[in-house]
Design an enzyme around this catalytic site. Sequence first.
Site, PDB file in Angstrom:
ATOM      1  N   ASP A  19       0.816  -1.220   0.000  1.00 49.44           N
ATOM      2  CA  ASP A  19       0.000   0.000   0.000  1.00 49.44           C
ATOM      3  C   ASP A  19       0.849   1.269   0.000  1.00 49.44           C
ATOM      4  O   ASP A  19       0.424   2.303   0.521  1.00 49.44           O
ATOM      5  CB  ASP A  19      -0.969   0.017   1.202  1.00 49.44           C
ATOM      6  CG  ASP A  19      -1.759  -1.272   1.299  1.00 49.44           C
ATOM      7  OD1 ASP A  19      -2.198  -1.751   0.250  1.00 49.44           O
ATOM      8  OD2 ASP A  19      -1.915  -1.798   2.416  1.00 49.44           O
ATOM      9  N   LYS A  34       2.543   2.007  -5.154  1.00 47.83           N
ATOM     10  CA  LYS A  34       3.314   1.536  -6.314  1.00 47.83           C
ATOM     11  C   LYS A  34       2.521   1.686  -7.610  1.00 47.83           C
ATOM     12  O   LYS A  34       3.070   2.011  -8.643  1.00 47.83           O
ATOM     13  CB  LYS A  34       3.671   0.049  -6.163  1.00 47.83           C
ATOM     14  CG  LYS A  34       4.555  -0.263  -4.996  1.00 47.83           C
ATOM     15  CD  LYS A  34       4.674  -1.761  -4.789  1.00 47.83           C
ATOM     16  CE  LYS A  34       3.393  -2.426  -4.359  1.00 47.83           C
ATOM     17  NZ  LYS A  34       2.862  -2.023  -3.055  1.00 47.83           N
ATOM     18  N   GLY A  84      -4.063  -4.450  -4.442  1.00 50.35           N
ATOM     19  CA  GLY A  84      -5.081  -3.513  -4.925  1.00 50.35           C
ATOM     20  C   GLY A  84      -4.368  -2.238  -5.321  1.00 50.35           C
ATOM     21  O   GLY A  84      -3.924  -1.488  -4.462  1.00 50.35           O
ATOM     22  N   HIS A  85      -4.194  -2.037  -6.619  1.00 51.74           N
ATOM     23  CA  HIS A  85      -3.476  -0.848  -7.076  1.00 51.74           C
ATOM     24  C   HIS A  85      -4.469   0.201  -7.558  1.00 51.74           C
ATOM     25  O   HIS A  85      -5.219  -0.027  -8.496  1.00 51.74           O
ATOM     26  CB  HIS A  85      -2.501  -1.225  -8.198  1.00 51.74           C
ATOM     27  CG  HIS A  85      -1.344  -2.033  -7.704  1.00 51.74           C
ATOM     28  ND1 HIS A  85      -0.473  -2.705  -8.519  1.00 51.74           N
ATOM     29  CD2 HIS A  85      -0.903  -2.270  -6.440  1.00 51.74           C
ATOM     30  CE1 HIS A  85       0.452  -3.314  -7.783  1.00 51.74           C
ATOM     31  NE2 HIS A  85       0.189  -3.070  -6.526  1.00 51.74           N
ATOM     32  N   GLN A 143       2.437  -5.854  -3.168  1.00 51.53           N
ATOM     33  CA  GLN A 143       2.787  -5.931  -1.743  1.00 51.53           C
ATOM     34  C   GLN A 143       4.079  -5.118  -1.470  1.00 51.53           C
ATOM     35  O   GLN A 143       4.372  -4.210  -2.227  1.00 51.53           O
ATOM     36  CB  GLN A 143       2.940  -7.378  -1.269  1.00 51.53           C
ATOM     37  CG  GLN A 143       1.628  -8.134  -1.136  1.00 51.53           C
ATOM     38  CD  GLN A 143       1.061  -8.627  -2.449  1.00 51.53           C
ATOM     39  OE1 GLN A 143       1.760  -9.193  -3.273  1.00 51.53           O
ATOM     40  NE2 GLN A 143      -0.211  -8.419  -2.673  1.00 51.53           N
TER      41      GLN A 143
HETATM   42  P1  IMP Z   1      -2.161 -12.785   2.050  1.00 54.60           P
HETATM   43  O1  IMP Z   1      -1.194 -12.221   1.076  1.00 54.60           O
HETATM   44  O2  IMP Z   1      -3.599 -12.544   1.681  1.00 54.60           O
HETATM   45  O3  IMP Z   1      -1.886 -14.210   2.394  1.00 54.60           O
HETATM   46  O4  IMP Z   1      -1.975 -11.986   3.436  1.00 54.60           O
HETATM   47  C1  IMP Z   1      -0.792 -12.086   4.221  1.00 54.60           C
HETATM   48  C2  IMP Z   1      -0.425 -10.727   4.818  1.00 54.60           C
HETATM   49  O5  IMP Z   1      -0.045  -9.834   3.787  1.00 54.60           O
HETATM   50  C3  IMP Z   1      -1.573 -10.052   5.557  1.00 54.60           C
HETATM   51  O6  IMP Z   1      -1.030  -9.325   6.641  1.00 54.60           O
HETATM   52  C4  IMP Z   1      -2.136  -9.102   4.527  1.00 54.60           C
HETATM   53  O7  IMP Z   1      -2.803  -8.025   5.118  1.00 54.60           O
HETATM   54  C5  IMP Z   1      -0.866  -8.668   3.846  1.00 54.60           C
HETATM   55  N1  IMP Z   1      -1.070  -8.221   2.457  1.00 54.60           N
HETATM   56  C6  IMP Z   1      -1.224  -8.994   1.362  1.00 54.60           C
HETATM   57  N2  IMP Z   1      -1.365  -8.241   0.270  1.00 54.60           N
HETATM   58  C7  IMP Z   1      -1.266  -6.957   0.674  1.00 54.60           C
HETATM   59  C8  IMP Z   1      -1.300  -5.712  -0.022  1.00 54.60           C
HETATM   60  O8  IMP Z   1      -1.432  -5.635  -1.249  1.00 54.60           O
HETATM   61  N3  IMP Z   1      -1.176  -4.607   0.760  1.00 54.60           N
HETATM   62  C9  IMP Z   1      -0.991  -4.677   2.103  1.00 54.60           C
HETATM   63  N4  IMP Z   1      -0.951  -5.804   2.774  1.00 54.60           N
HETATM   64  C10 IMP Z   1      -1.077  -6.945   2.073  1.00 54.60           C
END
Ligand code: IMP
Length: 410
Positions: free
Chosen positions: A13, A16, A41-42, A237
């Site tokens: 977040d 990017k 989510g971009h 991420q």
């Molecule tokens: P997962 O990727 O859904 O398995 O989540 C694992 C961890 O990564 C959690 O703490 C999510 O909130 C975090 N996470 C995954 N994708 C994002 C992102 O795009 N932005 C922020 N946090 C993310």
Amino acid sequence: MPTKLVLGLQHGDEGKGRVVDDIAEYWADVVVRFQGGGNAGHTVYDREGNKYVTHILPVGIVIKQSNNHVSRRNMTNIISRGCVLNVIDLYEEINSFKQKEITPNDLQISGYCPLIEPTHILLDRLKYQGKLGTTARGIGPAYSDFYARDSILFKDLVCNPEEALYKIQEKFFNFQTEIAQSNVDGEVINENFDYFNNWTKNYREIVDCVSKFLMEDESIIIDLYNEGKNILLEGAQGCGLNIYSNNYPDVTSSAPTVGGALNSTGLNHNQIDEVIGVIKSYKTKVGTGIFPSRCDEENANILAKIGNEYGATTGRPRKCGWLDLDEVNQAIKMNGVDHLCLIKTDVFCNIENPFIYHNSELNEISKVNHVSLEDKSFVELLETIKTKTGINKVSFTTGPKRGEIVWSEM
Ligand code: IMP
């Protein structure tokens, strides 16, 4: 031979997507998403302020949708093999772009992307969403199957959709049997059936639609590189969520790093010309895990409200804190970052008594008044970041829309 790589240096977040969008418009021939899945989510705003959100589609897809872009190129977007793919979400996302139809000229998908199956999503909901605060998009279970070499790949789905569906069903029924034998509420079993039926309802139509995007040749990225095309690698991420980090298990299941990009694209380390690390002037985090620079409630509320700090994928409120230069430096070291892009300082300007976290301590800094090189307090912030990170090339955004970015001339 230019390749630029955009990485998040915090916990995701960072913004990017808007950096990728800006570079894509004036520079890129190819935009490649290389890790993760629909957990990202971009959010992007074009010059007119129209909002677009992508989850699995590379952000370059947005350029063609907006009216007054200045792109002089025909851009190809690639979802490369390091990404996990939920074809139902992919189909919906493709169809959400209504202005101009997305064709195989715009989008190519690696046949080696592992599928996110309904069972992965249900397992994520049941086991990991509460425990780790995951996005419940099935990311961890899909990568688990990939590493166990049990994945159905995108090419398997395209070549033999019936066999793929049979395997998807089989995994689902095994899962339901297993949880029925444990103490799971009967209600959950029924809800799972509903979810599964919904997922498979338009399966054939959806497979027909997404199949046309299958990449014929896995060497396309290298070929484009050898042709001298401008390649932009789009991180999702952030490095704080890297599975190969000390934050494990409070991480995602992929490597949102230079290493992840190399594995996913087939490019080698000499073929990456510039690594651009994106940071916010403050920090946000969702999910579990330590957050040493988390700030007090009053400042957190200002940042969350003015910065609209709610997940683009989940809608969850993000925890807010001060810019943590220790984690940024760690990410810089590990990835060899050449260039920083500082985001949302316009939001940070609303903080009366701001801090930066460095060397495991909070350091008070001057209030930042305006995001402008004419403003002494902003220049001071840039200098602090340059000194404490050792990176002198720092670009910055002045607002959320495309073009509201000042590129460092260094
Ligand atoms: P997962 O990727 O859904 O398995 O989540 C694992 C961890 O990564 C959690 O703490 C999510 O909130 C975090 N996470 C995954 N994708 C994002 C992102 O795009 N932005 C922020 N946090 C993310």
